[in-house]
Design an enzyme around this catalytic site. Sequence first.
Site, PDB file in Angstrom:
ATOM      1  N   ALA A   1       0.831  -1.204   0.000  1.00  5.15           N
ATOM      2  CA  ALA A   1       0.000   0.000   0.000  1.00  5.15           C
ATOM      3  C   ALA A   1       0.867   1.255   0.000  1.00  5.15           C
ATOM      4  CB  ALA A   1      -0.928  -0.006   1.212  1.00  5.15           C
ATOM      5  N   TYR A   2       1.935   1.225   0.786  1.00  4.71           N
ATOM      6  CA  TYR A   2       2.836   2.377   0.829  1.00  4.71           C
ATOM      7  C   TYR A   2       3.528   2.572  -0.516  1.00  4.71           C
ATOM      8  CZ  TYR A   2       6.620   5.514   2.033  1.00  4.71           C
ATOM      9  OH  TYR A   2       7.489   6.592   2.049  1.00  4.71           O
ATOM     10  N   VAL A   3       4.086   1.506  -1.056  1.00  2.18           N
ATOM     11  CA  VAL A   3       4.833   1.610  -2.307  1.00  2.18           C
ATOM     12  C   VAL A   3       3.926   2.048  -3.456  1.00  2.18           C
ATOM     13  CG1 VAL A   3       6.106   0.311  -4.038  1.00  2.18           C
ATOM     14  CG2 VAL A   3       6.603  -0.046  -1.625  1.00  2.18           C
TER      15      VAL A   3
ATOM     16  N   SER B   1       1.113   3.741  -3.320  1.00  2.00           N
ATOM     17  CA  SER B   1       0.677   5.124  -3.152  1.00  2.00           C
ATOM     18  C   SER B   1       1.812   6.106  -3.402  1.00  2.00           C
ATOM     19  CB  SER B   1       0.083   5.330  -1.758  1.00  2.00           C
ATOM     20  OG  SER B   1       1.009   4.970  -0.744  1.00  2.00           O
ATOM     21  N   ARG B   2       2.993   5.774  -2.934  1.00  2.40           N
ATOM     22  CA  ARG B   2       4.127   6.664  -3.160  1.00  2.40           C
ATOM     23  C   ARG B   2       4.527   6.705  -4.640  1.00  2.40           C
ATOM     24  NH1 ARG B   2       4.130  10.729   0.103  1.00  2.40           N
ATOM     25  NH2 ARG B   2       5.625  10.644   1.782  1.00  2.40           N
TER      26      ARG B   2
END
Length: 210
Positions: A155-157, A159-160
């Site tokens: 999710a972090y990767v 979105s970033r």
Amino acid sequence: MNAESRHRVALVTGACSPLGGEVVEVLARQGVLVAAVDSDGARLADLVEQLHAAGVRVAGRQVDVASGAAVDALVDQVERQFGAIDALVAVASALRPGPVLSITDEDWARSFAVNVDGVFNTSRAVAARMVVRGHGTIVMVPAHAVAVPRSGISAYVASRAAAIAYTECLAVEVAAHGVHCAVVAPSDARRVADEVRFLLGDPVSDALGA
């Protein structure tokens, strides 16, 4: 301290994160007036108190960057109180770790709300003003992990990666108006601050630590 820096105003989101706090301190010690933004009011108050005790100029503002209305109000308030924002350093992020098959809808949505919407909200608000003035700097700071697929942080990767692509598109659109955008991904706060200064046009000889 550079004399030119004393007339600069920078807005730094994610001020209570380890990297964000370092960026705030490095720029503030350089003479820049920093509006330190974070959603954690208690930690933000502690950060501002510590930096005030050190004799540097920092103003804390508790705001959730995922709210476009709140960000617009923040930017308006900062510019009315301190003057034009010369630089935005977007560090704020949400990390909701977990295997892809276990990520909840809420974790996925919050990751994108902060990591993508937050960058969009803050950059749009400051860029609109910078374009009119014909100058400004926007620096988006993801983590190194974005470039390397890893288990447990999808999710972090994701979105970033979206925020990086957005920032690169923004850079193309506002460059002709004297606004510089960059994605800077080192974990060293001094390198982030150096990039901010370089894009603002401060002399290299006045780099941090000089």
